[in-house]
Design a protein around this motif. Structure first.
Motif, mmCIF file in Angstrom:
data_model
loop_
_atom_site.group_PDB
_atom_site.id
_atom_site.type_symbol
_atom_site.label_atom_id
_atom_site.label_comp_id
_atom_site.label_asym_id
_atom_site.label_seq_id
_atom_site.Cartn_x
_atom_site.Cartn_y
_atom_site.Cartn_z
ATOM 1 N N ALA A 9 0.703 -1.126 -0.128
ATOM 2 C CA ALA A 9 -0.002 -0.114 0.073
ATOM 3 C C ALA A 9 0.739 1.297 -0.104
ATOM 4 O O ALA A 9 2.104 1.268 0.695
ATOM 5 N N PRO A 10 0.349 2.343 -0.395
ATOM 6 C CA PRO A 10 1.251 3.576 -0.459
ATOM 7 C C PRO A 10 1.551 3.871 0.781
ATOM 8 O O PRO A 10 1.005 3.548 1.843
ATOM 9 N N LEU A 11 2.938 4.639 0.876
ATOM 10 C CA LEU A 11 3.416 5.086 2.095
ATOM 11 C C LEU A 11 3.452 6.652 2.429
ATOM 12 O O LEU A 11 3.339 7.274 1.354
ATOM 13 N N PRO A 12 3.431 6.946 3.613
ATOM 14 C CA PRO A 12 3.614 8.222 3.922
ATOM 15 C C PRO A 12 4.923 8.938 3.550
ATOM 16 O O PRO A 12 5.880 8.175 3.172
ATOM 17 N N SER A 13 5.197 10.102 3.556
ATOM 18 C CA SER A 13 6.039 10.691 2.906
ATOM 19 C C SER A 13 7.560 10.760 3.903
ATOM 20 O O SER A 13 8.614 10.670 3.278
ATOM 21 N N MET A 14 7.105 10.391 5.232
ATOM 22 C CA MET A 14 8.303 10.445 6.205
ATOM 23 C C MET A 14 8.985 9.108 6.157
ATOM 24 O O MET A 14 8.294 8.152 5.920
ATOM 25 N N ASP A 15 10.261 9.091 6.000
ATOM 26 C CA ASP A 15 11.254 7.756 6.419
ATOM 27 C C ASP A 15 10.974 6.725 5.302
ATOM 28 O O ASP A 15 10.504 5.709 5.771
ATOM 29 N N ARG A 16 11.071 7.168 3.926
ATOM 30 C CA ARG A 16 10.312 6.516 3.035
ATOM 31 C C ARG A 16 11.302 5.048 3.054
ATOM 32 O O ARG A 16 10.617 3.995 2.829
ATOM 33 N N ALA A 17 12.463 5.218 3.006
ATOM 34 C CA ALA A 17 13.358 4.025 2.742
ATOM 35 C C ALA A 17 12.984 3.051 3.860
ATOM 36 O O ALA A 17 13.029 1.895 3.439
ATOM 37 N N ARG A 18 13.277 3.512 4.970
ATOM 38 C CA ARG A 18 12.894 2.464 6.136
ATOM 39 C C ARG A 18 11.423 1.888 5.856
ATOM 40 O O ARG A 18 11.299 0.511 5.957
ATOM 41 N N ALA A 19 10.375 2.574 5.478
ATOM 42 C CA ALA A 19 9.132 1.904 5.059
ATOM 43 C C ALA A 19 8.961 0.977 4.232
ATOM 44 O O ALA A 19 8.576 0.137 4.109
ATOM 45 N N ALA A 50 3.863 3.897 -3.907
ATOM 46 C CA ALA A 50 4.059 5.191 -4.083
ATOM 47 C C ALA A 50 5.294 5.853 -3.540
ATOM 48 O O ALA A 50 5.210 6.872 -3.043
ATOM 49 N N VAL A 51 6.371 5.465 -4.275
ATOM 50 C CA VAL A 51 7.649 5.979 -3.884
ATOM 51 C C VAL A 51 8.398 5.933 -5.516
ATOM 52 O O VAL A 51 8.098 5.404 -6.396
ATOM 53 N N GLY A 52 9.453 6.847 -5.354
ATOM 54 C CA GLY A 52 10.268 6.908 -6.519
ATOM 55 C C GLY A 52 11.027 5.966 -6.791
ATOM 56 O O GLY A 52 11.462 5.047 -5.776
ATOM 57 N N ARG A 53 11.870 6.103 -7.949
ATOM 58 C CA ARG A 53 12.772 5.003 -8.503
ATOM 59 C C ARG A 53 13.948 5.147 -7.451
ATOM 60 O O ARG A 53 14.434 3.686 -7.189
ATOM 61 N N SER A 54 14.552 6.097 -6.934
ATOM 62 C CA SER A 54 15.658 6.033 -6.283
ATOM 63 C C SER A 54 15.423 5.410 -4.987
ATOM 64 O O SER A 54 16.487 4.981 -4.524
ATOM 65 N N THR A 55 14.316 5.797 -4.344
ATOM 66 C CA THR A 55 14.109 4.996 -3.140
ATOM 67 C C THR A 55 14.227 3.432 -3.190
ATOM 68 O O THR A 55 14.640 2.675 -2.415
ATOM 69 N N VAL A 56 13.135 3.080 -4.493
ATOM 70 C CA VAL A 56 13.203 1.336 -4.192
ATOM 71 C C VAL A 56 14.675 1.088 -4.894
ATOM 72 O O VAL A 56 14.986 -0.171 -4.390
ATOM 73 N N ARG A 57 15.491 1.623 -5.486
ATOM 74 C CA ARG A 57 16.787 0.989 -5.718
ATOM 75 C C ARG A 57 17.823 1.172 -4.455
ATOM 76 O O ARG A 57 18.436 0.239 -4.587
ATOM 77 N N GLU A 58 17.652 2.222 -3.804
ATOM 78 C CA GLU A 58 18.450 2.374 -2.542
ATOM 79 C C GLU A 58 18.146 1.153 -1.668
ATOM 80 O O GLU A 58 19.057 0.543 -0.975
ATOM 81 N N VAL A 59 16.815 0.658 -1.527
ATOM 82 C CA VAL A 59 16.426 -0.331 -0.644
ATOM 83 C C VAL A 59 16.599 -1.762 -1.169
ATOM 84 O O VAL A 59 17.433 -2.644 -0.451
ATOM 85 N N ILE A 60 16.768 -1.882 -2.417
ATOM 86 C CA ILE A 60 17.177 -2.961 -3.046
ATOM 87 C C ILE A 60 18.512 -3.293 -2.703
ATOM 88 O O ILE A 60 19.224 -4.290 -2.489
ATOM 89 N N ARG A 61 19.602 -2.098 -2.950
ATOM 90 C CA ARG A 61 20.934 -2.276 -2.772
ATOM 91 C C ARG A 61 21.010 -2.641 -1.320
ATOM 92 O O ARG A 61 22.013 -3.507 -0.897
#
Length: 237
Positions: A9-19, A50-61
């Protein structure tokens, strides 16, 4: 297996990478993914969370660093081991604006961590481990001779030693400090000769591990880190 959108589900804007990290771990757990299964594609994750590409890639890394997933070029990201939100931890955070202090802090940790890792590597290494460590050392020395510095190659050498402990926590912990090291190696106080005096000790460390001498391995590791600390303090005065 359920569709990703049904479990994410979509996430709030705060602390996106952790979420995102927790959401992916929970998805892996609840969807019944097994080692070898492919994760949803990057675009699917972006849309579902509902997050950007950079956040997804950072978490995958980060998941790659923790040994949970691996990315295969042209194929996707695959699960290596099962995980849940309760077992995933975010990497350590650093204030890179105070780089000198961060590096000295990491040295405090590295003394205990690397000295023990080197000793365990001396006791546990296999012939295959030793061959990898030796190859990394040769490459580090080659690059150092050509360029006068070899920061990334030095890190690869130490990672190989960590792997030779056959304890997965050692490489994971060093990976969690990678951000500080990479920031530093990118521009080491405008000194390309940083820690040059430590390079002979790397060969001596390899020899100690080859000889299965844990005491010598500890000693040489501490000698390397002593030079690093001296140079950090000297160049940041």
């Amino acid at each position: 297996m359920s569709e990703p959108a049904a479990l994410l589900a979509p996430l709030p804007s705060m602390d996106r990478a952790r979420a995102v990290m927790n959401a992916l771990a929970d998805y892996i757990d609840r969807s019944g993914l097994k080692p070898g299964d492919r994760l949803p594609a990057e675009r699917e994750l972006m849309g579902a969370l509902a997050v950007g590409r950079s956040t997804v890639r950072e978490v995958i890394r980060q998941l790659q660093a923790l040994g949970i997933v691996e990315s295969r070029k042209g194929s996707g990201t695959y699960l290596l081991r099962t995980v849940s939100a309760a077992t995933v931890h975010m990497p350590l955070s650093f204030d890179a604006t105070h780089l000198r202090d961060v590096l000295l802090q990491t040295l405090d940790v590295r003394r205990g961590l690397e000295a023990e890792a080197s000793a365990l590597a001396a006791l546990r290494r296999t012939d295959a481990d030793l061959a990898v460590i030796g190859a990394r050392l040769d490459e580090m020395e080659r690059v150092h001779q050509e360029k006068g510095t070899a920061g990334r190659e030095d890190l690869a050498f130490h990672l190989a030693i960590y792997d030779a402990t056959h304890n997965s926590l050692f490489p994971q912990l060093l990976e969690q400090m990678r951000e500080a090291f990479e920031s530093f190696w990118a521009k080491p106080f405008d000194r390309p000769d940083f820690a040059r005096r430590s390079f002979p000790f790397h060969r001596e460390l390899f020899d100690a591990i080859a000889a299965r001498d844990p005491d010598a391995a500890r000693e040489k590791t501490l000698a390397i880190l002593a030079v690093v600390e001296e140079d950090i303090r000297d160049m940041s005065q």
